[in-house]
Scaffold this motif. Structure first.
Motif, short mmCIF file in Angstrom:
data_model
loop_
_atom_site.label_atom_id
_atom_site.label_comp_id
_atom_site.label_asym_id
_atom_site.label_seq_id
_atom_site.Cartn_x
_atom_site.Cartn_y
_atom_site.Cartn_z
N GLU A 1 0.80 -1.23 0.00
CA GLU A 1 0.00 0.00 0.00
C GLU A 1 0.83 1.29 0.00
O GLU A 1 0.39 2.32 -0.49
CB GLU A 1 -0.94 0.01 1.22
CG GLU A 1 -1.93 -1.14 1.26
CD GLU A 1 -3.11 -0.94 0.31
OE1 GLU A 1 -3.09 0.00 -0.51
OE2 GLU A 1 -4.07 -1.74 0.42
N PHE A 2 2.01 1.26 0.63
CA PHE A 2 2.83 2.48 0.73
C PHE A 2 4.27 2.11 0.38
O PHE A 2 5.09 1.84 1.27
CB PHE A 2 2.77 3.06 2.15
CG PHE A 2 1.47 3.70 2.51
CD1 PHE A 2 1.18 5.01 2.11
CD2 PHE A 2 0.51 3.00 3.24
CE1 PHE A 2 -0.04 5.61 2.45
CE2 PHE A 2 -0.70 3.60 3.58
CZ PHE A 2 -0.97 4.90 3.18
N SER A 3 4.58 2.16 -0.91
CA SER A 3 5.88 1.61 -1.34
C SER A 3 7.07 2.35 -0.72
O SER A 3 8.16 1.79 -0.63
CB SER A 3 5.96 1.64 -2.86
OG SER A 3 5.75 2.97 -3.31
N GLY A 4 6.86 3.60 -0.27
CA GLY A 4 8.00 4.35 0.27
C GLY A 4 8.18 4.23 1.77
O GLY A 4 9.05 4.89 2.35
N TRP A 5 7.39 3.39 2.44
CA TRP A 5 7.38 3.43 3.91
C TRP A 5 8.72 3.05 4.52
O TRP A 5 9.10 3.56 5.57
CB TRP A 5 6.25 2.54 4.46
CG TRP A 5 6.57 1.07 4.42
CD1 TRP A 5 6.39 0.23 3.38
CD2 TRP A 5 7.13 0.30 5.49
NE1 TRP A 5 6.82 -1.04 3.71
CE2 TRP A 5 7.28 -1.02 5.00
CE3 TRP A 5 7.54 0.58 6.79
CZ2 TRP A 5 7.81 -2.05 5.79
CZ3 TRP A 5 8.06 -0.44 7.58
CH2 TRP A 5 8.20 -1.75 7.06
N ARG A 6 9.48 2.14 3.83
CA ARG A 6 10.75 1.72 4.42
C ARG A 6 11.75 2.87 4.44
O ARG A 6 12.69 2.89 5.24
CB ARG A 6 11.35 0.53 3.64
CG ARG A 6 10.58 -0.77 3.89
CD ARG A 6 11.11 -1.90 3.03
NE ARG A 6 10.24 -3.06 3.04
CZ ARG A 6 10.37 -4.09 3.89
NH1 ARG A 6 11.34 -4.10 4.77
NH2 ARG A 6 9.53 -5.10 3.84
N ALA A 7 11.54 3.84 3.55
CA ALA A 7 12.40 5.03 3.53
C ALA A 7 11.79 6.16 4.34
O ALA A 7 12.29 7.28 4.34
CB ALA A 7 12.62 5.47 2.08
N GLY A 8 10.67 5.89 5.02
CA GLY A 8 10.10 6.92 5.90
C GLY A 8 9.02 7.76 5.25
O GLY A 8 8.58 8.75 5.84
N THR A 9 8.57 7.42 4.06
CA THR A 9 7.44 8.13 3.45
C THR A 9 6.33 7.15 3.14
O THR A 9 6.45 6.44 2.15
CB THR A 9 7.83 8.85 2.13
OG1 THR A 9 9.00 8.22 1.61
CG2 THR A 9 8.06 10.29 2.29
N PRO A 10 5.31 7.11 3.96
CA PRO A 10 5.18 7.89 5.18
C PRO A 10 5.90 7.22 6.35
O PRO A 10 6.27 6.06 6.29
CB PRO A 10 3.67 7.86 5.43
CG PRO A 10 3.23 6.54 4.86
CD PRO A 10 4.14 6.25 3.71
N GLU A 11 6.04 8.03 7.43
CA GLU A 11 6.48 7.48 8.70
C GLU A 11 5.28 6.71 9.27
O GLU A 11 4.15 7.18 9.18
CB GLU A 11 6.86 8.65 9.62
CG GLU A 11 7.16 8.28 11.05
CD GLU A 11 7.31 9.53 11.95
OE1 GLU A 11 7.39 10.68 11.42
OE2 GLU A 11 7.32 9.35 13.17
#
Ligand code: PLP
Length: 405
Positions: free
Chosen positions: A252-262
């Motif tokens: 659902e949030f492909s950027g979460w591992r990089a903190g987007t989103p936290e």
């Protein structure tokens, strides 16, 4: 003499003992159960004792608070305003002013007017408040004990109303929409329901971002981590939670591992529950029509005031000090208050007891003091002893006094 009886002899009874080693262990266990990089909010309502909160802050936790009293406890524990999330459906202007003046910039807002209230105070102070929309999701996720969404509620925005409200919500002076907050589950021992509920929460948030343009820099997925309460037992181990969460987040949030989103979680009881033991003393034993009443110096003014509202607690009692061996028999465990509602437990199996015997109630670190009727009948508040293992760190007591204005 046993450790708890020794503390009671030294400092008085009733008394709560909170062991900071167990607070640290709980935080370590919860962090291990969660994906790396998650933020963790400690919910002060479980136990605002500053040394417990300080131990959690030392372990990297943030503060989730809902009143000026809890805010002051957070400051006393060393939290900075920037580490605080203020939640609650009825934030007053006065509370918001104190919070903003104290440096709080993160708010969970529960209605359009709540957002306006936050914005008015922020704008007057010339600052921008980051606001998470608390969402009351349209359909339930997992079946659970205490559900707070899917039905009419004082908490959160009805999910289905958000698309139409979005233009208005984006334009409130003094505020910036920063993400979403969902909290729909409490005290879930069952890992499968927990994973299902979080999965549901995460997809609701992703859908809102996609379909309404709600900016999500921070997604607070709430909590629901369980802990034993006033009875024996261990905190659950959530061995599959991390992988379950990672799978849904990756989808659902492909950027979460990089903190987007936290991504953030919240917990009160898991973090503070098993650090606490209530130590109290038998004041009297009374037989009435064939039933044995064990009268303690601690009642619903000290523990579980909610039992006065008709909820009996699953209390189990440990024995300390010089208790004679003997056959166990059922007893009703009551406190000293002048109300028939002052019952801690019915039909507990106890050995012979005598006035002066010290007894303990385990897993009382969360919702012990805070969920009790401490003012009722005017007994002093219990003493609170904070320890590090068997080393005493502090001894304190909350005091009430009337101050005329
Ligand atoms: C009470 C509360 C919590 C903590 O619940 P626990 O069951 O103690 O973990 C977390 N978040 C919110 C918004 C709450 O109101």
């Amino acid at each position: 003499m046993n450790w708890y009886a020794e503390l009671a002899a030294r400092y008085g009874s009733p008394l709560y003992v909170y062991d900071l080693e167990r607070v640290a262990a709980a935080q370590k266990d919860l962090r291990q159960a969660l994906p790396g990089g998650f933020s963790l909010f400690y919910s002060f309502k479980a136990n605002p004792h500053p040394e417990i909160a300080r131990a959690l802050r030392d372990g990297g936790a943030l503060a989730e608070i809902s009143s000026t009293g809890e805010l002051n406890a957070a400051f006393a524990a060393g939290f900075d305003g920037s580490e605080v999330l203020l939640t609650g459906p009825g934030k007053t202007t006065e509370e918001l002013e104190v919070a903003v003046d104290g440096g709080v910039r993160l708010f969970s807002v529960e209605s359009p007017t709540d957002l306006w209230h936050v914005g008015q105070v922020a704008a007057r102070r010339g600052v921008i408040a980051d606001c998470l929309l608390r969402v009351n999701s349209a359909e339930p996720g997992a079946a659970t004990s205490i559900r707070m969404t899917g039905a009419p509620s004082q908490f959160g925005f009805d999910e289905e109303m958000i698309p139409a409200l979005m233009p208005e919500l984006r334009a409130v002076p003094g505020t910036r929409l920063a993400g979403a907050h969902l909290f729909s589950l409490s005290n879930s021992k069952d890992e499968e329901s927990l994973v299902a509920e979080f999965g549901h929460t995460i997809s609701v948030a992703a859908r809102l971002q996609r379909e309404t343009g709600l900016p999500i820099r921070l997604l607070d997925i709430g909590g629901g981590f369980a802990a034993p309460y006033l009875t024996g037992g261990e905190r659950p181990v959530y061995g599959g939670l991390r992988a379950g969460l990672e799978t849904v987040l990756d989808a659902e949030f492909s950027g979460w591992r990089a903190g987007t989103p936290e991504i953030a979680c919240e917990s009160g009881r898991y973090l503070a529950g098993d650090c606490g033991t209530l130590v109290c003393t038998v004041v009297n034993i009374k037989e009435s029509r064939g039933r044995r009443f064990v009268i303690l110096d601690a009642g619903i003014n000290t523990l579980g005031g909610m039992s006065g509202l008709g909820r009996l607690l699953p209390v189990s009692v440990g024995l300390n000090g010089a208790t004679p061996d003997g056959e166990r028999s059922p007893a009703t465990l009551v406190g000293p208050l002048c109300t028939p509602g002052d019952i801690l437990a019915r039909n507990v199996s106890l050995p012979p007891l005598a006035p002066g015997d010290v007894v303990t109630i385990p897993n009382a670190g969360a919702y012990g003091m805070t969920a009790s009727l401490v003012m009722f009948l005017g007994h002093p508040a219990p003493i609170e002893v904070v320890t590090h293992g068997h080393q005493v760190v502090s001894v304190s007591r909350i005091e009430f006094h009337r101050k005329y204005e």
